[in-house]
Write a protein that holds these residues in place. Structure first.
Motif, short mmCIF file in Angstrom:
data_model
loop_
_atom_site.label_atom_id
_atom_site.label_comp_id
_atom_site.label_asym_id
_atom_site.label_seq_id
_atom_site.Cartn_x
_atom_site.Cartn_y
_atom_site.Cartn_z
N VAL A 1 0.83 -1.20 0.00
CA VAL A 1 0.00 0.00 0.00
C VAL A 1 0.87 1.26 0.00
N GLU A 2 1.96 1.22 0.74
CA GLU A 2 2.84 2.38 0.87
C GLU A 2 3.57 2.71 -0.43
N LYS A 3 3.53 1.80 -1.40
CA LYS A 3 4.15 2.08 -2.70
C LYS A 3 3.21 2.84 -3.64
N VAL A 4 1.91 2.88 -3.30
CA VAL A 4 0.96 3.60 -4.17
C VAL A 4 0.25 4.75 -3.46
N HIS A 5 0.41 4.86 -2.13
CA HIS A 5 -0.18 5.97 -1.38
C HIS A 5 0.88 6.61 -0.49
N GLY A 6 0.74 7.92 -0.27
CA GLY A 6 1.70 8.67 0.52
C GLY A 6 1.60 8.38 2.01
N ASP A 7 2.72 8.49 2.70
CA ASP A 7 2.76 8.23 4.14
C ASP A 7 1.84 9.17 4.92
#
Length: 342
Positions: free
Chosen positions: A59-65
């Motif tokens: 998920v963290e590869k397609v949405h910002g932290d």
């Protein structure tokens, strides 16, 4: 074809949305899921399987932290202000305003919102994670023993961008599935979005990438939500130039026109030679859908499922929209059955 679904979807059910100047029961409602499960069961599909827990690394590869932190904390921050209702954005940053995340939850909601109809409730985040887990689990199936799978995701996801929510979407399930396939070894993945509304979030996430081809058939944004993205001249940027393809169509579009666009889209996907195909399956192109303007019939869904199946790509269907609730099961079943019968 295996179906991955979670009963946690019922944990997201806002009481109302603003539509046409009125507070109405949300079109994106729990019974959408029930009608699909029932229609599949009546047609001999196997019972849905529960997803494995969501791996946030994907998920963290397609949405910002910052965005993911907001989703996880939004309700507790809202509740800490003493608010009793559901969390909805009241102000959004416009042209020539500062684009920085505020401290107050009202400001945070507006900062991360791509639309103002989508409410957050006490258990929304749990439902959202379960929905994304369905897509991720189904993608794992496709990467191993299966040549096709169906992720019955609710809430949907294709309007969720890198750092924004809206259009009933919070995490982009199709993007997470595509990234999962890439991480599992697929060199190239294609996403075909057949939902009536443009998958602005998916386009946003992959717009500068060439390892994921995004192709969308949808209502012309001059007439339809999300209004501000989805035109034919949006073709990608930098490394992604040429890997974003939009087919906007006008009010009243029937299957004869829509299917021509689908044929061209599938030809473009074939020319890309993907290792896997993710279909953002919205059935709100149906002629009696309450918030769209295409004119596809239930039989048309069988026809285009068959057309996709004939291309013989390993294919993952990810559920998006469809708001003619009593027909959503029939139309979803028809796509999947048409695909399997190809």
């Amino acid at each position: 074809m295996k179906t991955i679904a979670s009963t946690d979807h019922v944990l997201h059910f806002p009481k109302a949305e603003l539509s046409g100047g009125e507070l109405v029961r949300p079109y994106e409602c729990p019974e959408r899921w029930d009608y699909i499960v029932e229609a599949l069961a009546n047609s001999g599909f196997s019972a849905p399987q529960a997803p494995t827990p969501l791996d946030m690394a994907t998920v963290e590869k397609v949405h910002g932290d910052d965005y993911l932190r907001f989703l996880a904390q939004a309700w507790s921050l809202w509740e800490a202000e003493g608010y009793q209702g559901e969390a909805l954005p009241m102000a959004v940053p416009n042209r020539r305003m500062q684009q920085r995340e505020p401290e107050n939850i009202n400001g945070k909601l507006g900062y991360f919102a791509g639309a103002t109809e989508t409410a957050i409730t006490a258990t929304t985040w749990q439902a959202v994670q379960s929905s994304a887990a369905c897509a991720q689990t189904a993608a794992r199936l496709l990467g191993t023993s299966e040549t096709s799978a169906f992720a019955l995701c609710r809430p949907p996801g294709h309007h969720a961008g890198f750092d924004l929510y809206g259009g009933y979407c919070f995490l982009n399930n199709a993007a997470i599935a595509a990234q999962q396939l890439r991480d599992a070894g697929a060199s190239k993945v294609a996403i075909l979005d057949v939902d009536f509304h443009h998958g602005n979030g998916t386009q946003d996430i992959f717009y500068e990438r060439n390892d994921v081809l995004f192709v969308s058939l949808h209502g012309n944004p001059g007439h339809a939500f999300p209004y501000f993205l989805g035109y034919a001249d949006e073709t990608g940027k930098n490394e992604g130039e040429g890997y974003n393809i939009n087919y906007p169509m006008l009010p009243g579009t029937r299957y004869s026109v829509w299917s021509d666009a689908l044929t061209d889209a599938l030809d473009r996907i074939d020319q890309y030679f993907p290792d896997a195909l993710v279909v953002s399956l919205g059935v709100d192109t149906f002629e009696r859908d309450p918030i769209s303007f295409f004119k596809l019939t239930s039989d048309d869904f069988t026809r285009y499922g068959n057309a996709i199946g004939k291309r013989k790509h390993p294919t993952l269907f990810v559920m998006e929209g469809g708001y003619a609730v009593e027909e959503i099961g029939i139309n979803t079943r028809n796509v999947l059955q048409g695909f399997l019968n190809a």
